[in-house]
Design a protein around this motif. Sequence first.
Motif, PDB file in Angstrom:
ATOM      1  N   ILE A 162     152.766  48.131 106.435  1.00 57.07           N
ATOM      2  CA  ILE A 162     151.906  47.329 105.562  1.00 57.07           C
ATOM      3  C   ILE A 162     152.779  46.234 104.971  1.00 57.07           C
ATOM      4  N   VAL A 163     152.303  45.007 105.053  1.00 60.52           N
ATOM      5  CA  VAL A 163     153.040  43.888 104.473  1.00 60.52           C
ATOM      6  C   VAL A 163     153.283  44.200 103.004  1.00 60.52           C
ATOM      7  N   PRO A 164     154.519  44.037 102.500  1.00 60.89           N
ATOM      8  CA  PRO A 164     154.858  44.487 101.139  1.00 60.89           C
ATOM      9  C   PRO A 164     153.956  43.956 100.031  1.00 60.89           C
ATOM     10  N   TRP A 165     153.507  42.712 100.116  1.00 59.65           N
ATOM     11  CA  TRP A 165     152.716  42.156  99.027  1.00 59.65           C
ATOM     12  C   TRP A 165     151.216  42.359  99.222  1.00 59.65           C
ATOM     13  N   ALA A 166     150.804  43.022 100.304  1.00 57.97           N
ATOM     14  CA  ALA A 166     149.391  43.307 100.544  1.00 57.97           C
ATOM     15  C   ALA A 166     148.999  44.586  99.791  1.00 57.97           C
ATOM     16  N   PRO A 167     147.707  44.792  99.555  1.00 60.46           N
ATOM     17  CA  PRO A 167     147.291  46.046  98.907  1.00 60.46           C
ATOM     18  C   PRO A 167     147.777  47.261  99.692  1.00 60.46           C
ATOM     19  N   GLY A 168     148.438  48.167  99.017  1.00 59.66           N
ATOM     20  CA  GLY A 168     149.029  49.329  99.666  1.00 59.66           C
ATOM     21  C   GLY A 168     150.486  49.126 100.020  1.00 59.66           C
ATOM     22  N   THR A 205     154.595  47.942  99.297  1.00 62.45           N
ATOM     23  CA  THR A 205     155.564  48.389  98.298  1.00 62.45           C
ATOM     24  C   THR A 205     155.706  47.432  97.126  1.00 62.45           C
ATOM     25  N   LYS A 206     155.393  46.153  97.302  1.00 63.38           N
ATOM     26  CA  LYS A 206     155.538  45.189  96.217  1.00 63.38           C
ATOM     27  C   LYS A 206     154.212  44.768  95.596  1.00 63.38           C
ATOM     28  N   PHE A 207     153.127  45.393  96.020  1.00 58.68           N
ATOM     29  CA  PHE A 207     151.819  45.000  95.497  1.00 58.68           C
ATOM     30  C   PHE A 207     151.731  45.369  94.019  1.00 58.68           C
ATOM     31  N   THR A 208     151.416  44.419  93.205  1.00 60.57           N
ATOM     32  CA  THR A 208     151.326  44.511  91.736  1.00 60.57           C
ATOM     33  C   THR A 208     152.598  45.087  91.114  1.00 60.57           C
ATOM     34  N   ARG A 209     153.746  44.730  91.696  1.00 56.10           N
ATOM     35  CA  ARG A 209     155.013  45.181  91.120  1.00 56.10           C
ATOM     36  C   ARG A 209     155.209  44.567  89.740  1.00 56.10           C
ATOM     37  N   ASN A 210     154.868  43.307  89.587  1.00 52.58           N
ATOM     38  CA  ASN A 210     154.981  42.641  88.299  1.00 52.58           C
ATOM     39  C   ASN A 210     153.576  42.272  87.828  1.00 52.58           C
ATOM     40  N   PRO A 211     152.883  43.222  87.229  1.00 54.00           N
ATOM     41  CA  PRO A 211     151.522  42.929  86.790  1.00 54.00           C
ATOM     42  C   PRO A 211     151.537  41.928  85.641  1.00 54.00           C
TER      43      PRO A 211
END
Length: 116
Positions: A84-90, A92-98
């Motif tokens: 899964i692309v890191p910044w896509a939903p699911g 590893t980086k998705f919503t890392r910095n909310p």
Amino acid sequence: MSLSTVGYLARRAAQKERVRILYRRALRDTLNWAVHRHLFYQDASDLRERFEANKNVEDLDTIDHLIADAEAQYEKWRHPDPYIVPWAPGGTKFTRNPPPPSGIEIVYDYGKEENE
């Protein structure tokens, strides 16, 4: 056009769409299994040959049976942990910095003091 011709064409269109979706999903999943690109290219070529082998089948019931078998085989060999692309939903980086909670103000003009 007669009603049977319309029904035939509608069923063929639905089958073509199912095959297209299945091929794209299988190709994407092949990329999950391949460690290196040269392995992916070989696997993608093999997958294409498997789809091309049944390209000229005309019987609608046979086509439905082939599609059902291919979908079952895809589900059986699907990758258990797909990439899964890191910044896509699911990812590893998705919503890392909310965003900060409401009520907290972030000032972006630091270093620019007002002259009073």
